[in-house]
Design an enzyme around this catalytic site. Structure first.
Site, PDB file in Angstrom:
ATOM      1  N   SER A 145       1.565  -9.696  -0.237  1.00  0.00           N
ATOM      2  CA  SER A 145       1.210  -8.282  -0.176  1.00  0.00           C
ATOM      3  C   SER A 145       1.525  -7.584   1.132  1.00  0.00           C
ATOM      4  CB  SER A 145      -0.285  -8.129  -0.477  1.00  0.00           C
ATOM      5  OG  SER A 145      -1.048  -8.991   0.355  1.00  0.00           O
ATOM      6  N   LYS A 184       0.800  -1.220   0.000  1.00  0.00           N
ATOM      7  CA  LYS A 184       0.000   0.000   0.000  1.00  0.00           C
ATOM      8  C   LYS A 184       0.834   1.272   0.000  1.00  0.00           C
ATOM      9  CE  LYS A 184      -4.412  -1.414   0.451  1.00  0.00           C
ATOM     10  NZ  LYS A 184      -5.527  -0.939  -0.407  1.00  0.00           N
TER      11      LYS A 184
END
Length: 332
Positions: free
Chosen positions: A314, A57
């Protein structure tokens, strides 16, 4: 910021890479000997866990804030930035804002684990708990934008955020130009959409596979319905994949529909087993949302023999309590 995400291309991803240089890192792509032998394929692991905030992110949040500073100037952001998050995006916004000297507020639903909220606060952002869903958290975001003049940094539904995540796709194509498939977690669509946009522009033959939770998968249900729909959020080992896509989604719904080749839903036991496998064989602790690619390979028996497959790991925002729960569920 009225451009459609479907218009985001290589130039946007390269511009994003310039902006995030020195703030987000080019993450390693390593071959897993254990998984390659297990699946008789080249299984490559993209370690977004190596970002300063522990998750991908940071790329999108940093790109958007840096781009806004370029376009509008610092005075336009003097009231600060605000977002809603299931954890990792909030931490990314907090980190990027602190680095650039801008106040940040992160709104979290009560479902977000406390360790994620604490990690955000530690970076200097104000954490606001509100409601039992990400949609409720976004209502507070909207109020602060309208009443306080703060600037929204969306977790996924914005071209600049998507272009930031698309820099992962650039790195994949540079490292493995003949990559056969990318398997990536699917939630709001910013990660899969960004990677898919970059990869498909360079090598259309590379397959983009999305993986969602078996319950509470808003994007998957929206794609099935043909339009954005609301779903009830549920607790999950893959909590970072929770949350809605927004009934007024203007970017990622159309993009995911365009770039994703296939999709699989994975169960909680499959996620648990994948988390434990990655810890045992790769000696790395990853969150449930980062393990869903491996979970899909195992649970659905995907035929990947002889192929080059990239799994996007991730993030690593997982508590030891959650790991214990995963180990118990996996029976290990």
């Amino acid at each position: 910021m009225n451009a459609s995400v479907s218009e985001v291309g290589l130039a946007d991803c390269y511009a994003a890479r310039r902006r995030i240089a020195g703030r987000a890192v080019r993450t390693p792509l390593t071959r897993s000997a254990a998984l390659s032998a297990r699946f008789n394929a080249e299984i490559l692991l993209k370690w977004e866990t190596c970002q300063p905030t522990g998750a991908f992110k940071l790329r999108g949040a940093t790109n958007m804030i840096a781009a806004l500073l370029e376009k509008r100037g610092r005075d336009a952001l003097s009231a600060g930035v605000v977002t809603a998050s299931t954890g990792n995006h909030g931490r990314a916004v907090a980190h990027a804002a602190a680095t650039l000297g801008i106040p940040a507020v992160v709104c979290l639903s009560r479902l977000v684990p406390e360790h994620k909220a604490a990690a955000i606060a530690a970076l200097g952002a104000e954490v606001v708990r509100v409601g039992d869903s990400q949609d409720a958290a976004f209502e507070e975001v909207t109020r602060r934008v309208e009443e306080r003049g703060m600037t929204l940094i969306p977790p996924f539904d914005d071209p600049l955020v998507v272009a930031g995540q698309g820099t992962i796709g650039l790195e994949l194509m540079e490292d493995v130009p003949d990559l056969d498939r990318v398997i990536v977690g699917l939630s709001g669509g910013g990660l899969l959409g960004g990677i898919g946009a970059a990869v498909k522009a360079i090598r259309p033959a590379t397959r983009i596979t999305g993986v969602s939770l078996s319950r509470g998968a808003a994007m998957a249900e929206s794609l099935a319905a043909g339009h954005p729909v609301a779903v009830e959020e549920v607790e999950s080992l893959g909590d970072s994949l929770g949350g809605g896509i927004g009934l007024d989604n203007r970017c990622t719904f159309a993009l995911v529909r365009r770039v994703m080749d296939d999709h699989y839903a994975v169960s909680e036991p499959a996620i648990a087993a994948a988390m434990v496998d990655l810890l045992e064989h790769e000696k790395q602790l990853v969150e449930g949302a980062a393990a869903v690619g491996l979970a899909a390979l195992v649970e659905h028996g995907l035929e990947v023999r002889g192929q080059k497959i990239a799994l996007i790991l991730s993030g690593n925002a997982v508590s030891l309590e959650t790991l214990d729960r995963a180990r118990a569920m996996a029976g290990r």
